[in-house]
Design an enzyme around this catalytic site. Structure first.
Site, mmCIF file in Angstrom:
data_model
loop_
_atom_site.group_PDB
_atom_site.id
_atom_site.type_symbol
_atom_site.label_atom_id
_atom_site.label_comp_id
_atom_site.label_asym_id
_atom_site.label_seq_id
_atom_site.Cartn_x
_atom_site.Cartn_y
_atom_site.Cartn_z
ATOM 1 N N LYS A 129 -8.535 -2.623 0.746
ATOM 2 C CA LYS A 129 -8.454 -1.799 1.941
ATOM 3 C C LYS A 129 -9.254 -0.499 1.815
ATOM 4 C CE LYS A 129 -6.108 -4.470 4.626
ATOM 5 N NZ LYS A 129 -6.839 -5.166 5.724
ATOM 6 N N LYS B 177 -2.102 -14.128 14.084
ATOM 7 C CA LYS B 177 -3.555 -14.046 13.921
ATOM 8 C C LYS B 177 -4.085 -15.127 12.976
ATOM 9 C CE LYS B 177 -5.166 -10.658 11.448
ATOM 10 N NZ LYS B 177 -5.714 -9.412 10.873
ATOM 11 N N THR B 178 -3.460 -15.258 11.800
ATOM 12 C CA THR B 178 -3.912 -16.250 10.820
ATOM 13 C C THR B 178 -3.702 -17.664 11.346
ATOM 14 O OG1 THR B 178 -3.387 -14.749 9.001
ATOM 15 C CG2 THR B 178 -3.638 -17.071 8.449
ATOM 16 N N ASP C 60 -10.001 -11.452 8.122
ATOM 17 C CA ASP C 60 -9.404 -10.112 8.167
ATOM 18 C C ASP C 60 -10.349 -8.967 8.526
ATOM 19 O OD1 ASP C 60 -6.972 -8.613 7.824
ATOM 20 O OD2 ASP C 60 -7.807 -7.801 5.986
ATOM 21 N N SER D 287 0.602 -7.610 11.999
ATOM 22 C CA SER D 287 1.390 -8.578 11.242
ATOM 23 C C SER D 287 2.451 -9.232 12.126
ATOM 24 C CB SER D 287 2.069 -7.873 10.063
ATOM 25 O OG SER D 287 2.848 -8.775 9.322
ATOM 26 N N ARG E 188 1.465 -12.398 -2.012
ATOM 27 C CA ARG E 188 0.080 -12.607 -1.594
ATOM 28 C C ARG E 188 -0.651 -13.569 -2.515
ATOM 29 N NH1 ARG E 188 -2.004 -9.861 3.177
ATOM 30 N NH2 ARG E 188 -0.470 -8.248 3.663
ATOM 31 N N ARG F 298 0.827 -1.200 0.000
ATOM 32 C CA ARG F 298 0.000 0.000 0.000
ATOM 33 C C ARG F 298 0.869 1.262 0.000
ATOM 34 N NH1 ARG F 298 -2.167 1.141 4.192
ATOM 35 N NH2 ARG F 298 -1.160 -0.322 5.598
ATOM 36 N N HIS G 260 -10.971 -4.894 12.396
ATOM 37 C CA HIS G 260 -9.874 -5.489 11.642
ATOM 38 C C HIS G 260 -9.406 -6.715 12.431
ATOM 39 C CE1 HIS G 260 -5.660 -5.037 9.637
ATOM 40 N NE2 HIS G 260 -6.454 -5.807 8.935
#
Length: 528
Positions: free
Chosen positions: A198, A239-240, A254, A235, A319, A56, A217
């Site tokens: 996003k 979390k994942t 997400d 990050s 990604r 981004r 989020h």
């Protein structure tokens, strides 16, 4: 949501002979290959490159300063204002540019799995692969829904249209601009597809709270008994990994909303990191990469077309974009009840936060506003020791409204639904980074499982003398000494110095929240 009148200039663009509307996945893959936008890999996925921008561009993101919204937006470095005049000039230039292209592609769908609050959207793309990305990431309509679909927000993405900052009033050739009055997201000068995802999340973070829905989020899953868990974390916090539980069904990975009916996924797909991806470590993601998946910036063998997920030559931010249906263990539609448990994940490289602590409502609001984790030495040039980093509400770049608005909604939800909230440190134990070691994943899984199953709701705890956190004394599968970080350090005095150093960083960061009631800081923050 409210129906929006589509302006005539946009209708003219959409009625052009060069427009392809709602192409299927095979049709889009054919277009991508025939237009030389990407390559077909051995998995059946399409591999693309995003060129100069592999992430981004937050410095190029703007919100139009408009009469109906300018008093509501939390203006600053993350929400930069831009004038209506600048937006209009760029908007007209981009539309003229797209009219001249041989082909443009349109996807119609939704943001929000809850039909009572979902946002009908359309995405207009210069690139076929961007349109495939939109098809996979947003919620796809049924044939019946498509017949009555009226977009209430439009994303227009023209990567090859580059702004001239001196003429167009931007910071660079790249621009991501949201107009809430015109209901348009305008993107140019960047091929990174994540800007589309996003931007719509930012839009939902404005619209949902306006309808008394808490936007978040986070990842979310649900157990066999219907018990819902939310996982917040920046990050590298896990979390994942922790939300992908074989014994629980994934709601989403997400972006979520929490309404009076419960939790719902905002998206229809996943945008998973795939650097160092392997079937052994993350089988769900690995096996989801198949025909129709978009692989961004992954290096592939030019002959065999086999992806090399360990190669970060182009970027560490590789990604994979695929529909959520590519994951086996999901709940459909992506809707569940009210959360029983919320987990805040942090990777504390100072090695001083407890591996798990049960939070009061005030502590939950404090740590939600703080959004703490650590940048590690070596991750960026000049970073030679761990650095505390704070991302408000675990998603600062995507929050148009003041952070306190989201924190207040969290506090209300915790009280209303009697939610248990835990802070889980997946970072270091036995010393700071370079001295101690990373918390064992098996220990973290055991702690999270105990939290989700309600085993920590009424256990004996001890209060941390610096952070004021309530630490369980015993958890099955975890050595007792691991639960209290000071007991894992060889030098108790060194622990105290480092812990007070981090506590001071928390207090300094919290000074920016001027509109927060004093009880949140007094009852929620460090006590020493």
């Amino acid at each position: 949501m409210n129906t929006v009148h589509i302006p005539n200039e946009l209708k003219l663009l959409l009625n052009g002979d060069n427009v392809h509307v709602q192409l299927s996945v095979p049709q889009l893959v054919e277009k991508i290959l025939s237009r030389n936008e990407g390559l077909l890999t051995s998995t059946g996925a399409v591999r693309v490159s995003t060129g100069k921008y592999t992430g981004r561009s937050p410095q190029d993101k703007f919100i139009v300063s408009e009469a109906s919204t300018k008093e509501k937006i939390d203006w600053g470095s993350l929400n930069q204002p831009i004038s209506e005049e600048v937006f209009t000039n760029l908007y007209n230039k981009v539309l003229d540019y797209l009219k001249q292209q041989n082909e443009i592609f349109v996807f119609k769908g939704f943001a929000g799995a809850d039909k009572k609050s979902r946002l009908p959207i359309q995405v207009i793309n210069e690139f076929a692969w961007h349109n495939l990305f939109a098809h996979q990431l947003f919620i796809r309509p049924t044939e019946e829904e498509l017949l009555s679909h009226e977009a209430e927000f439009t994303v227009i993405s023209a990567p090859n249209f580059k702004a001239d900052p001196k003429v167009d009033g931007t910071n660079s050739e790249t621009f991501i601009i949201i107009s809430f009055e015109r209901r348009i997201v305008l993107i140019g000068g960047t091929e990174y597809a994540g800007e589309m995802k996003k931007s719509i999340f930012s839009v939902m973070n404005y619209l949902l709270p306006e309808n008394n829905i808490f936007s978040m989020h986070c990842s979310a899953n649900v157990g066999a008994e219907g018990d819902v868990a939310l996982f917040f974390g920046l990050s590298g916090t896990g979390k994942t990994t922790l939300s992908a539980d074989p014994n629980r069904k994934l709601i989403g990975d997400d972006e979520h909303g929490w309404s009076s009916n419960g939790v719902f996924n905002i998206e229809g797909g996943c945008y998973a990191k795939c650097i160092n991806l392997s079937r052994e470590k993350e089988p769900q993601i690995f096996d989801a990469i198949r025909f129709g998946t978009v692989l961004e910036n992954v290096v592939i063998d030019q002959e065999s077309r086999i992806p090399d997920y360990n190669d970060g030559t182009l970027t560490e931010n590789t990604r994979a974009a695929y529909p959520i249906e590519a994951i086996d263990n999901i709940i459909q539609p992506s809707i569940a009840g009210h959360p029983n448990t919320i987990v805040f994940l942090t990777a504390d490289a100072f090695g001083v936060l407890p591996p798990i602590a049960k939070l009061t409502k005030e502590q939950a609001m404090y740590h939600f506003l703080s959004g703490y984790t650590s940048k590690l030495a070596g991750t960026e040039r000049g970073v030679t020791s761990p650095q505390a980093t704070f991302s408000t509400c675990f998603g600062a770049p995507f929050l148009p409204l003041p952070a306190t608005r989201y924190a207040e909604m969290l506090g209300e939800k915790i009280l209303e639904h009697n939610v248990n909230v835990f802070l889980v440190n997946t970072g270091w134990t036995g010393g700071e980074y370079g001295v101690g070691q990373r918390m064992k994943l098996s220990y973290t899984r055991a702690m999270v499982q105990a939290a989700l199953e309600g085993e920590l709701n009424n256990v004996e705890t001890i209060k941390d003398e610096i952070f004021g956190l309530n630490i369980p004394l015993h958890i099955p599968g975890v050595p007792d000494e691991v639960l209290q970080p000071q007991k894992t350090w060889a030098d108790p005095k060194a622990y105290e110095i480092k812990a007070k150093e981090l506590a001071a960083k928390f207090r300094e960061n919290f000074k920016k929240f001027k509109n927060v009631g004093p009880e949140i800081e007094e009852k929620g923050g460090p006590i020493a």
